[in-house]
Design a protein around this motif. Structure first.
Motif, PDB file in Angstrom:
ATOM      1  N   ASP A 107       0.712  -1.246  -0.094  1.00 19.89           N
ATOM      2  CA  ASP A 107      -0.012  -0.061  -0.077  1.00 19.89           C
ATOM      3  C   ASP A 107       0.779   1.218  -0.020  1.00 19.89           C
ATOM      4  O   ASP A 107       0.891   2.077   1.184  1.00 19.89           O
ATOM      5  CB  ASP A 107      -0.967  -0.204   1.247  1.00 19.89           C
ATOM      6  N   ASN A 109       0.763   4.211  -1.255  1.00 17.69           N
ATOM      7  CA  ASN A 109       0.424   5.353  -1.126  1.00 17.69           C
ATOM      8  C   ASN A 109      -0.496   5.354   0.306  1.00 17.69           C
ATOM      9  O   ASN A 109      -1.241   6.584   0.649  1.00 17.69           O
ATOM     10  CB  ASN A 109      -0.420   6.032  -2.300  1.00 17.69           C
ATOM     11  N   SER A 111      -3.315   4.303   1.124  1.00 20.66           N
ATOM     12  CA  SER A 111      -4.704   4.589   1.292  1.00 20.66           C
ATOM     13  C   SER A 111      -5.711   3.412   1.994  1.00 20.66           C
ATOM     14  O   SER A 111      -6.800   3.616   1.879  1.00 20.66           O
ATOM     15  CB  SER A 111      -5.376   4.577  -0.403  1.00 20.66           C
ATOM     16  N   GLY A 113      -6.033   0.452   0.653  1.00 17.60           N
ATOM     17  CA  GLY A 113      -6.331  -0.625  -0.624  1.00 17.60           C
ATOM     18  C   GLY A 113      -5.715  -0.622  -1.849  1.00 17.60           C
ATOM     19  O   GLY A 113      -4.669   0.358  -1.853  1.00 17.60           O
ATOM     20  N   TYR A 114      -5.726  -1.562  -2.537  1.00 17.54           N
ATOM     21  CA  TYR A 114      -5.010  -1.756  -3.750  1.00 17.54           C
ATOM     22  C   TYR A 114      -5.473  -0.654  -5.129  1.00 17.54           C
ATOM     23  O   TYR A 114      -6.576  -0.680  -5.463  1.00 17.54           O
ATOM     24  CB  TYR A 114      -4.972  -2.992  -4.295  1.00 17.54           C
ATOM     25  N   GLU A 115      -4.562   0.201  -5.556  1.00 16.80           N
ATOM     26  CA  GLU A 115      -4.662   1.089  -6.846  1.00 16.80           C
ATOM     27  C   GLU A 115      -3.329   0.564  -7.724  1.00 16.80           C
ATOM     28  O   GLU A 115      -2.362   0.844  -7.441  1.00 16.80           O
ATOM     29  CB  GLU A 115      -4.788   2.532  -6.441  1.00 16.80           C
ATOM     30  N   ASP A 119       0.318   1.640  -6.277  1.00 23.74           N
ATOM     31  CA  ASP A 119       0.908   0.726  -5.434  1.00 23.74           C
ATOM     32  C   ASP A 119       1.862  -0.221  -6.115  1.00 23.74           C
ATOM     33  O   ASP A 119       1.568  -0.817  -7.084  1.00 23.74           O
ATOM     34  CB  ASP A 119       0.010  -0.112  -4.694  1.00 23.74           C
TER      35      ASP A 119
HETATM   36 CA   LIG Z   1      -3.016   1.938  -1.866  1.00 20.69          CA
END
Ligand SMILES: [Ca+2]
Ligand SMILES: [Ca+2]
Ligand SMILES: [Ca+2]
Ligand SMILES: [Ca+2]
Ligand SMILES: [Zn+2]
Length: 276
Positions: A107, A109, A111, A113-115, A119
């Motif tokens: 993770d 950044n 946040s 969750g996964y982006e 990420d």
């Molecule tokens: Ca993330």
């Protein structure tokens, strides 16, 4: 598409794995914490009434079932093959299999969750076997699902499936949310122009998505020949051998209570849980 028909899986219990997962994130004294690892979390969705059918096939009576395995974690389930085979399926040939690796994302950044754009990769781990399934014409992750039928109440085992392999794909966005992609992401990287599960493809299930194996797919059945009418518990498990690392290893089994009349080719989903 064919890959969409080619899913399945099964599961098991995983308390031991939960302990391993916890150990990997524990920091040594004095270590600096990096970005958290985003873990997948597989669950078997409940079998609905219209996802079950009793059929007669070659002298046997089969309970056919559609299975959906969803990823409710904060990271994708991503599996990719090694470049060459090593006979990980132990059938004497190294041309029909590849060692399987699970890829984890960080993770980066923060946040939660996964982006994909933000990420990075956290780690990769060899864990299992991808195998060419000739009848389906594509590659499966072995041992992804398992089904059992037990008497209810009492729990006596009356039927069980083999461990079922899957070509892991994004079939349905079941849990839309901030980290669930709008469009299917897996599989990718196949050598053919048609996106599918070949020996080059990266397979997986995105956050919030489910992989469905329809009841028409070979293997999506339990033999109920000669069983008495009555109440039974259908138990579907994903990752039954617990080869995949997840954030929750204790939620991989789904129990659905059924009224079954094999001689009348009738199955009815009952309200309420199994009474084992
Ligand atoms: Ca993330
Ligand atoms: Ca799980
Ligand atoms: Ca082999
Ligand atoms: Ca697992
Ligand atoms: Zn298949």
């Amino acid at each position: 598409m064919d890959a969409g028909l080619a899913k399945r899986m099964r599961v098991a219990c995983a308390v031991a794995v939960a302990a391993i997962g916890a150990a990997t994130v524990a920091l040594a004294p004095g270590a600096v914490a990096g970005p958290a690892t985003l873990m997948p979390d597989l669950i078997a969705l409940s079998n609905e009434q219209d996802q079950m059918i009793v059929t007669k096939e070659g002298g046997k009576t089969l309970l056919r079932l559609t299975t959906e395995i969803a990823n409710v974690g904060n990271g994708p389930l991503e599996v990719f093959p090694s470049a060459t085979g090593s006979d990980c399926d132990a059938n004497g040939s190294a041309t029909d299999d590849r060692d399987a690796y699970q890829r984890f994302f960080a993770d980066t950044n923060g946040s939660g969750g996964y982006e994909p754009d933000a990420d990075g990769v956290a780690s990769e781990r060899q864990f299992g076997c991808l195998h060419y399934h000739a009848a389906h014409g594509h590659w499966h992750l072995l041992d992804f699902a398992h089904y059992e039928l037990r008497r209810d109440p009492g729990g006596r085992l009356v039927s069980r499936s083999t461990k079922i392999g899957f070509c892991l794909v994004d079939d349905r966005n079941v849990f839309p949310g901030p980290f669930a992609p709008e469009h299917p992401h897996y599989p990718f990287g196949s050598a053919s122009s048609q996106v599918g599960c070949d020996e080059h493809a990266t397979q997986g299930i995105s956050v919030g998505w489910a992989d469905a194996y329809a009841f028409s797919v070979p293997g999506q059945s339990l033999d109920v020949t000669g069983l008495k009418r009555g109440h039974y518990c259908l138990i579907s498990t994903t990752d039954p051998l617990d080869v995949l690392e997840e954030s929750n290893e204790s939620n991989n089994t789904r129990r659905v209570r059924l009224a079954l009349r094999p001689k009348r080719f009738s199955v009815r989903k009952l309200i309420g849980g199994c009474r084992e």
